[in-house]
Design an enzyme around this catalytic site. Structure first.
Site, PDB file in Angstrom:
ATOM      1  N   GLY A  17      -9.188   4.428  -8.030  1.00 47.43           N
ATOM      2  CA  GLY A  17      -8.422   4.760  -9.176  1.00 47.43           C
ATOM      3  C   GLY A  17      -8.131   3.541  -9.986  1.00 47.43           C
ATOM      4  O   GLY A  17      -9.233   2.730 -10.259  1.00 47.43           O
ATOM      5  N   ILE A  18      -6.747   3.383 -10.511  1.00 48.41           N
ATOM      6  CA  ILE A  18      -6.509   2.236 -11.355  1.00 48.41           C
ATOM      7  C   ILE A  18      -6.760   0.842 -10.841  1.00 48.41           C
ATOM      8  O   ILE A  18      -7.272   0.060 -11.417  1.00 48.41           O
ATOM      9  CB  ILE A  18      -5.067   2.480 -12.029  1.00 48.41           C
ATOM     10  CG1 ILE A  18      -5.039   3.945 -12.759  1.00 48.41           C
ATOM     11  CG2 ILE A  18      -4.362   1.411 -12.593  1.00 48.41           C
ATOM     12  CD1 ILE A  18      -3.424   4.399 -12.959  1.00 48.41           C
ATOM     13  N   ASP A  37      -6.090  -3.335   0.199  1.00 49.36           N
ATOM     14  CA  ASP A  37      -5.770  -1.485   0.194  1.00 49.36           C
ATOM     15  C   ASP A  37      -5.742  -1.240   1.632  1.00 49.36           C
ATOM     16  O   ASP A  37      -6.222  -2.142   2.614  1.00 49.36           O
ATOM     17  CB  ASP A  37      -7.032  -0.926  -0.549  1.00 49.36           C
ATOM     18  CG  ASP A  37      -6.446   0.549  -0.651  1.00 49.36           C
ATOM     19  OD1 ASP A  37      -6.581   0.864  -2.050  1.00 49.36           O
ATOM     20  OD2 ASP A  37      -6.282   1.599  -0.035  1.00 49.36           O
ATOM     21  N   ASP A  61      -1.817  -3.225   4.586  1.00 51.21           N
ATOM     22  CA  ASP A  61      -0.880  -1.956   4.056  1.00 51.21           C
ATOM     23  C   ASP A  61       0.372  -3.009   3.231  1.00 51.21           C
ATOM     24  O   ASP A  61       1.379  -3.402   4.105  1.00 51.21           O
ATOM     25  CB  ASP A  61      -0.219  -1.388   5.625  1.00 51.21           C
ATOM     26  CG  ASP A  61       0.779  -0.360   5.188  1.00 51.21           C
ATOM     27  OD1 ASP A  61       1.458  -0.283   4.065  1.00 51.21           O
ATOM     28  OD2 ASP A  61       1.287   0.338   6.239  1.00 51.21           O
ATOM     29  N   VAL A  62       0.544  -2.400   2.308  1.00 54.59           N
ATOM     30  CA  VAL A  62       1.610  -3.341   1.354  1.00 54.59           C
ATOM     31  C   VAL A  62       2.946  -2.872   1.837  1.00 54.59           C
ATOM     32  O   VAL A  62       3.827  -3.551   1.381  1.00 54.59           O
ATOM     33  CB  VAL A  62       1.509  -3.022  -0.070  1.00 54.59           C
ATOM     34  CG1 VAL A  62       0.004  -3.666  -0.514  1.00 54.59           C
ATOM     35  CG2 VAL A  62       1.739  -1.810  -0.806  1.00 54.59           C
ATOM     36  N   TYR A 154       9.241  10.131  -6.970  1.00 53.92           N
ATOM     37  CA  TYR A 154       8.427   9.333  -8.096  1.00 53.92           C
ATOM     38  C   TYR A 154       9.011   8.691  -9.176  1.00 53.92           C
ATOM     39  O   TYR A 154       8.960   7.481  -9.350  1.00 53.92           O
ATOM     40  CB  TYR A 154       7.409  10.220  -8.045  1.00 53.92           C
ATOM     41  CG  TYR A 154       6.114   9.518  -8.960  1.00 53.92           C
ATOM     42  CD1 TYR A 154       5.290   8.835  -8.051  1.00 53.92           C
ATOM     43  CD2 TYR A 154       5.909   9.502 -10.310  1.00 53.92           C
ATOM     44  CE1 TYR A 154       4.217   7.866  -8.648  1.00 53.92           C
ATOM     45  CE2 TYR A 154       4.845   8.926 -10.973  1.00 53.92           C
ATOM     46  CZ  TYR A 154       3.889   8.211 -10.201  1.00 53.92           C
ATOM     47  OH  TYR A 154       2.935   7.422 -10.784  1.00 53.92           O
ATOM     48  N   LYS A 158       9.423   4.748  -9.882  1.00 53.44           N
ATOM     49  CA  LYS A 158       8.838   4.039 -10.949  1.00 53.44           C
ATOM     50  C   LYS A 158      10.101   3.271 -11.953  1.00 53.44           C
ATOM     51  O   LYS A 158       9.747   2.145 -12.361  1.00 53.44           O
ATOM     52  CB  LYS A 158       8.123   5.092 -11.753  1.00 53.44           C
ATOM     53  CG  LYS A 158       6.831   5.476 -10.831  1.00 53.44           C
ATOM     54  CD  LYS A 158       6.023   4.287 -10.468  1.00 53.44           C
ATOM     55  CE  LYS A 158       4.811   4.722  -9.782  1.00 53.44           C
ATOM     56  NZ  LYS A 158       3.733   3.729  -9.394  1.00 53.44           N
TER      57      LYS A 158
HETATM   58  N1  NAD Z   1      -3.116   8.635 -11.816  1.00 49.20           N
HETATM   59  C1  NAD Z   1      -2.093   8.846 -12.718  1.00 49.20           C
HETATM   60  O1  NAD Z   1      -2.025   9.599 -13.611  1.00 49.20           O
HETATM   61  C2  NAD Z   1      -0.964   7.692 -12.781  1.00 49.20           C
HETATM   62  C3  NAD Z   1      -0.204   7.759 -13.733  1.00 49.20           C
HETATM   63  C4  NAD Z   1       0.803   6.842 -13.847  1.00 49.20           C
HETATM   64  C5  NAD Z   1       1.124   5.755 -12.969  1.00 49.20           C
HETATM   65  N2  NAD Z   1       0.124   5.947 -11.981  1.00 49.20           N
HETATM   66  C6  NAD Z   1       0.268   4.794 -10.893  1.00 49.20           C
HETATM   67  O2  NAD Z   1      -1.246   3.934 -10.837  1.00 49.20           O
HETATM   68  C7  NAD Z   1      -1.039   3.419  -9.352  1.00 49.20           C
HETATM   69  C8  NAD Z   1      -2.584   3.716  -8.872  1.00 49.20           C
HETATM   70  O3  NAD Z   1      -2.424   5.090  -8.896  1.00 49.20           O
HETATM   71  P1  NAD Z   1      -4.021   5.738  -8.881  1.00 49.20           P
HETATM   72  O4  NAD Z   1      -3.658   7.092  -9.809  1.00 49.20           O
HETATM   73  O5  NAD Z   1      -5.060   4.843  -9.117  1.00 49.20           O
HETATM   74  O6  NAD Z   1      -4.266   6.486  -7.521  1.00 49.20           O
HETATM   75  P2  NAD Z   1      -5.287   6.258  -6.218  1.00 49.20           P
HETATM   76  O7  NAD Z   1      -4.739   7.234  -5.265  1.00 49.20           O
HETATM   77  O8  NAD Z   1      -6.485   6.417  -6.806  1.00 49.20           O
HETATM   78  O9  NAD Z   1      -5.215   4.874  -5.694  1.00 49.20           O
HETATM   79  C9  NAD Z   1      -4.049   4.434  -4.845  1.00 49.20           C
HETATM   80  C10 NAD Z   1      -4.573   3.477  -3.974  1.00 49.20           C
HETATM   81  O10 NAD Z   1      -3.295   2.782  -3.378  1.00 49.20           O
HETATM   82  C11 NAD Z   1      -3.903   2.868  -1.643  1.00 49.20           C
HETATM   83  N3  NAD Z   1      -3.011   2.567  -0.879  1.00 49.20           N
HETATM   84  C12 NAD Z   1      -1.799   3.712  -0.482  1.00 49.20           C
HETATM   85  N4  NAD Z   1      -1.053   3.278   0.205  1.00 49.20           N
HETATM   86  C13 NAD Z   1      -1.202   2.050   0.651  1.00 49.20           C
HETATM   87  C14 NAD Z   1      -0.797   1.152   1.184  1.00 49.20           C
HETATM   88  N5  NAD Z   1       0.366   1.223   2.370  1.00 49.20           N
HETATM   89  N6  NAD Z   1      -1.018  -0.221   1.189  1.00 49.20           N
HETATM   90  C15 NAD Z   1      -1.972  -0.598   0.412  1.00 49.20           C
HETATM   91  N7  NAD Z   1      -2.797   0.382  -0.355  1.00 49.20           N
HETATM   92  C16 NAD Z   1      -2.269   1.435  -0.425  1.00 49.20           C
HETATM   93  C17 NAD Z   1      -4.670   3.913  -1.520  1.00 49.20           C
HETATM   94  O11 NAD Z   1      -5.500   3.961  -0.522  1.00 49.20           O
HETATM   95  C18 NAD Z   1      -5.445   3.791  -2.955  1.00 49.20           C
HETATM   96  O12 NAD Z   1      -6.701   3.287  -2.939  1.00 49.20           O
HETATM   97  C19 NAD Z   1       0.069   4.139  -8.423  1.00 49.20           C
HETATM   98  O13 NAD Z   1       1.118   3.328  -8.505  1.00 49.20           O
HETATM   99  C20 NAD Z   1       0.337   5.444  -9.304  1.00 49.20           C
HETATM  100  O14 NAD Z   1       1.706   5.624  -9.147  1.00 49.20           O
HETATM  101  C21 NAD Z   1      -0.909   6.895 -11.796  1.00 49.20           C
END
Ligand code: NAD
Length: 261
Positions: A17-18, A37, A61-62, A154, A158
């Site tokens: 993702g992001i 990750d 693991d963060v 959540y 945030k």
């Molecule tokens: N997707 C959305 O609509 C959205 C909107 C606003 C904010 N966000 C935020 O953006 C961030 C990324 O989200 P995303 O949508 O890309 O999600 P995603 O699930 O695609 O990616 C999240 C990543 O975090 C990793 N992760 C999970 N637990 C972990 C840990 N303990 N240690 C290390 N890595 C870990 C996962 O393996 C995954 O690769 C998050 O903080 C999310 O809250 C997402």
């Protein structure tokens, strides 16, 4: 936009993702990137695609402060320092507030708040010791300012991240270190995919978004690139809402889709 040539970026949540999009963008602009990750295979795949001179995959693991410290040590050993910390590892967790399991609340805060705190703390300490400033960027959410039905854990997490970055900016400015957050609205990633299962929910989000669409991870990465580079050199302590204007309206009434209340 600014070249990131000669800089080192540490990115958490880089497997998906992001975080993944930010790592790819930083690398495309010349930064060497450390990809962190809990999911090793996609990290190693991305690192291999970017090349070993430019990318290092570290399973971490963060939520474990010791693992985060080890991540910083490996980053410095591999690439000599850190200029950008991008903290994207995060998760969701749903339930009406009066029924919300403590375990869910704990899990979400542990990753979304403590996970950012540990990274911020150790990356900032490293940046101070380097004496050349740096940029810290956390991925918060539109939910840092907009509550959402069934998402108390959540939204609380945030809002905490947004304030953590403000406090960091206040304290770290004297070291030339900037700290900002990005507050995305809905972005198409594996995390948001679970939402799409509910018929009508996509339309409900779009109706509350003046631009009438959701975002792609690359659009978040473009803003992260701006925050990482010198062009944003006077910008600190802010949460920038990248939400297609949704913060001007309201959050959809989510109990309509998954019950509760
Ligand atoms: N997707 C959305 O609509 C959205 C909107 C606003 C904010 N966000 C935020 O953006 C961030 C990324 O989200 P995303 O949508 O890309 O999600 P995603 O699930 O695609 O990616 C999240 C990543 O975090 C990793 N992760 C999970 N637990 C972990 C840990 N303990 N240690 C290390 N890595 C870990 C996962 O393996 C995954 O690769 C998050 O903080 C999310 O809250 C997402």
């Amino acid at each position: 936009m600014a070249s990131l040539e000669g800089t080192v970026a540490l990115v958490t949540g880089a497997a998906s993702g992001i975080g993944r999009a930010c790592a790819q963008r930083f690398a495309a602009k010349g930064a060497r990137v450390v990809l962190a990750d809990i999911h090793t295979a996609p990290l190693e795949e991305l690192a291999a695609a970017l090349g070993q001179d430019q990318a290092l995959a570290v399973t971490c693991d963060v939520t474990d402060a010791g693992q985060v410290q080890a991540l910083i040590t490996r980053t410095v050993a591999a690439f000599g320092g850190i200029d950008t910390g991008l903290f994207a590892a995060g998760t969701g967790g749903a339930g009406p507030v009066h029924q919300l399991e403590s375990a869910v609340f704990d899990r979400v805060l542990k990753l979304n708040v403590y996970g950012v705190f540990y990274c911020l703390k150790h990356v900032a300490g490293q940046m101070i010791s380097q004496g050349r400033g740096g940029s810290l960027i956390a991925i918060a959410s539109l939910n840092a300012r907009q509550p959402a039905e069934g998402l108390a854990a959540y939204t609380t997490s945030k809002a905490a991240v947004a304030m953590l970055m403000q406090n960091a900016a206040l304290e770290l400015g004297r070291h030339g270190i900037r700290a900002n957050a990005i507050g995305p609205g809905l972005v198409e990633t594996p995390l948001s995919a679970s939402l799409w299962q509910h018929p009508g929910i996509r339309e409900a989000f779009m109706a509350e978004t003046p631009l009438g669409r959701y975002a792609q991870p690359a659009e978040v990465a473009a803003l992260a690139h701006f925050l990482a580079g010198d062009e944003s050199g006077f910008l600190t302590g802010q949460t920038i809402y990248l939400d297609g204007g949704q913060s001007l309206k309201k959050y959809p009434e989510l109990f309509r889709f998954w019950g509760g209340g």
